[in-house]
Scaffold this active site. Structure first.
Site, PDB file in Angstrom:
ATOM      1  CD  GLU A  47      -2.929   1.221   2.255  1.00  7.01           C
ATOM      2  OE1 GLU A  47      -3.811   2.090   2.187  1.00  7.01           O
ATOM      3  OE2 GLU A  47      -2.949   0.309   3.094  1.00  7.01           O
ATOM      4  CB  CYS A 243      -7.184   2.690   3.861  1.00  4.66           C
ATOM      5  SG  CYS A 243      -7.600   1.659   5.283  1.00  4.66           S
ATOM      6  CG  ASN A 374      -8.969  -2.306   1.975  1.00  6.14           C
ATOM      7  OD1 ASN A 374      -8.222  -3.281   1.942  1.00  6.14           O
ATOM      8  ND2 ASN A 374      -8.877  -1.392   2.908  1.00  6.14           N
ATOM      9  CD  GLU A 375      -9.198  -2.948   6.960  1.00  5.04           C
ATOM     10  OE1 GLU A 375      -8.405  -3.663   7.576  1.00  5.04           O
ATOM     11  OE2 GLU A 375      -9.335  -1.731   7.210  1.00  5.04           O
TER      12      GLU A 375
END
Length: 657
Positions: A47, A243, A374-375
């Site tokens: 990331e 993120c 993603n999350e």
């Protein structure tokens, strides 16, 4: 009578000591494989956090090279010497759909001095003596202009340690280049661009790269950082996050189509870690996308890893804005996923396959895995996921999809997602855990009772936290790495369920980080792997192809006597690999008994990762303080006798024939 009692007591004490010191017997059932280990078992999570891309693995040395930061001249300063006249004006093309609208217009007269611009780089520029650096710039000159460029590398004392000249030639935009060689090493150098002569000149994309990038590619990657990744022999590379896939809001989400094509045409955005943490503000953190999806695919190919791109599913970060795209407007996001697969795998006759070929890679990248979101969590995610799944599976049925189980490994949010994802019979569930070291020790059994016929697991982000999650005081100490090593025996033992795993985050700049802990640390010239890095590397390099039972009294070894262990066969080398973690502060003797019809080699190799101090960390000054030591072991028949050092991780390889 007293003498008799003393003798009996002495015998009891001696017997007790002998019993306490007797070796722990571990049995490996080498003829009874229980699971196939996926080639993707141990991988890398990337990331753009902690200056991981711009200022990190992306080797560009100039910050704000195209003047697109919110403050257009951030990173740049005007410099005048003598009575030279000069001025710099930021101009904006204001063209509809322009991806790189700003450039600078310079007016200068250097008859009585010098006028120029200085770029500070990313916390300075790392320059090495004897190395060549490639300077490039897009220029446009006016009829009467006689300006030429004098380029200098300057150290912290103001001394010139490299120089070159370049003469703009065209009245239309043109890229021009020149190389210069450094005469000294400097971790905090700056770039000076002096304007010699009289006239006006437009400039854009002012760039400086080391010649010695990974594989010497233009627009390339920092070689030492890629080498650390290649040395791990990772099974996959997950990118671009994390993120930043989501963005703080949808307008700053990661959009892969804006990161491919000509570098000068890629549209920069603010990095969501720019203002995320009050304890580590980073106002100069942006994403130029010089490192874009094409470069990520190339990197995965270079290091032998399966590419695993993660795409936005129409949801921004739920911890920040929690913006979502209405369901009636989700189609463009789904189309982005379909187009990405075409970009990676399509023939050169397709729109996106042709772009890949035009960029230099006619051969498909053979994408097999794709992450949706993603999350993300909650009903909004579960509402969108089936639409992505249906569209992708109908057109590309062999693509395996990675699906989010949220931010935590347990609790209401996890339970809700886990239940629903399993009912949907998804391919892969992505579980994340940033927890204390004790959590990792206590959860070495986590996957022992997971459904063998259900979705597979991707341990997509994990790292033991020495203080607390998101604490700036977290350290990459040996206590955390040792706990991860113990937990990973449980991942390996359950390789029929766990198909992928990766530590996170990957990179951190020593002066530009936002999050700790991190796997690899670097500054402008140096880099090193943490103890956690060496744990990950030992697992990945000694991955094996099949799991075989390793038991103590017919039970998996997951905490008994503070020991954790797993074992695999490597069909490629005809070897047995045993991994044992001793989390006790005392040494322990073990006898590993190999049950096999095959002959066992008389000697083997042993790698030991240890430290007597659980707080030990690696550093720039001592980068291998906690790193593996290799030695040989001698077997007695089909038995390996080991004295396990306190707080140690041991890996043994022996031949079977």
């Amino acid at each position: 009578m007293k003498k008799c009692l003393f003798s009996v007591w002495a015998l009891i004490v001696t017997g007790t000591q002998l019993f306490a010191q007797s070796p722990t017997v571990l049995t490996v059932k080498a003829d009874k494989p229980t699971a196939t280990i996926q080639p993707t078992m141990w991988g890398i999570f990337f990331e753009d956090i902690n200056l991981g891309a711009d200022g990190g693995i992306y080797a560009e040395l100039v910050k704000n090279r195209s003047f697109e930061f919110n403050a257009p001249m951030m990173g740049w300063k005007e410099q005048k010497e003598g009575e030279a006249f000069g001025s710099t004006l930021v101009e904006n093309r204001l063209e509809k759909g322009a991806t790189n609208p700003r450039y600078i217009h310079v007016t200068a007269n250097s008859d009585k001095g010098k006028y120029g611009l200085i770029n500070e780089g990313f916390r300075g520029m790392g320059i090495k003596q004897g190395e060549t650096y490639d300077f490039s710039v897009w220029t446009r000159k006016t009829d009467a202009s006689s300006l030429t460029l004098h380029i200098e590398l300057i150290n912290t004392k103001g001394e010139v340690i490299g120089k070159a000249d370049l003469t703009p030639t065209d009245k239309d935009w043109k890229k021009q280049s020149v190389s210069l060689t450094a005469t000294a090493t400097e971790p905090k150098a700056k770039l000076a661009v002096w304007f010699v002569g009289t006239g006006n000149l437009d400039l854009d994309m002012i760039s400086l790269f080391p010649k010695n990038t990974w594989k010497q590619r233009p627009n390339g990657l920092r070689a030492d950082l890629v080498q650390l990744l290649a040395d791990m022999k990772p099974g996959f590379l997950r990118f671009p996050g994390g993120c930043i896939v989501e963005g703080r809001e949808l307008s700053t989400r990661y959009q892969w189509k804006k990161t491919v094509g000509e570098v000068q045409s890629r549209e920069m955005v603010i990095n969501r870690w720019n203002t995320e943490f009050k304890h580590r503000p980073t106002p100069d953190y942006f994403q130029t996308f010089g490192l874009g999806f094409y470069e990520y695919f190339l990197l995965a190919e270079d290091i032998g890893a399966e590419p695993l791109p993660i795409l936005n599913c129409g949801m921004a970060c739920q911890f920040n804005s929690a913006e979502v795209v209405p369901m009636s407007e989700i189609d463009p996001f789904i189309q982005d996923a379909l187009d990405l697969i075409e970009f990676a795998n399509g023939s050169t006759d397709t729109k996106w396959g042709k772009l890949r070929a035009d960029m230099g890679h006619p051969k498909p990248f053979n994408l097999k895995l794709l992450g949706v979101g993603n999350e993300q969590w909650g009903p909004q995610y579960l509402e969108r996921l089936p639409l992505f799944t249906k569209a992708i599976k109908e057109k590309y049925p062999t693509i395996k999809l990675v699906n989010s189980s949220g931010t935590d490994p347990n609790g209401e949010r996890f339970d809700y997602l886990n239940k629903n994802l399993r009912s949907m019979n998804v391919d892969i569930i992505d579980e994340h855990y940033y927890r204390a070291p004790d959590w990792f020790l206590q959860n070495a059994h986590r996957y022992d009772n997971y459904d063998r016929n259900g979705p597979k697991i991707f341990a997509g982000e994990y790292a033991a936290q020495s203080v607390a999650t998101v604490s700036p005081d977290n350290k990459n100490n040996w206590k955390c790495a040792l706990a991860e090593a113990a937990f990973m025996t449980g991942l390996e033992r359950n390789a029929d369920v766990v198909h992928m795993a990766s530590y996170a985050p990957l990179f951190a700049h020593a002066e530009g980080w936002q999050w700790t802990p991190d796997l690899i640390w670097f500054d402008n010239l140096r880099s090193y792997g943490t103890p956690n890095y060496y744990v990950q590397k030992l697992y990945s390099v000694h991955k094996g192809t099949q799991v075989v039972p390793l038991v103590q009294k017919n039970e998996a070894v997951a905490g008994q006597n503070d020991l954790y262990a797993s074992s695999v066969l490597d069909k490629n080398t005809q070897e047995l690999v045993v991994k044992i973690v001793n989390t006790s502060d005392k040494s322990q003797t073990t006898n590993v008994v190999i049950e096999s019809a095959k002959k066992v080699g008389k000697t083997g190799k042993l790698w030991i990762l240890k430290s007597e101090n659980l707080e030990s960390v690696n550093s720039f000054e001592d980068p291998t303080l906690v790193s593996p030591a290799e030695q040989s072991v001698t077997l007695k028949g089909k038995q390996i006798s080991l004295t396990l050092a306190p707080n140690s991780f041991s890996v043994v390889r022996v031949k079977l024939s």
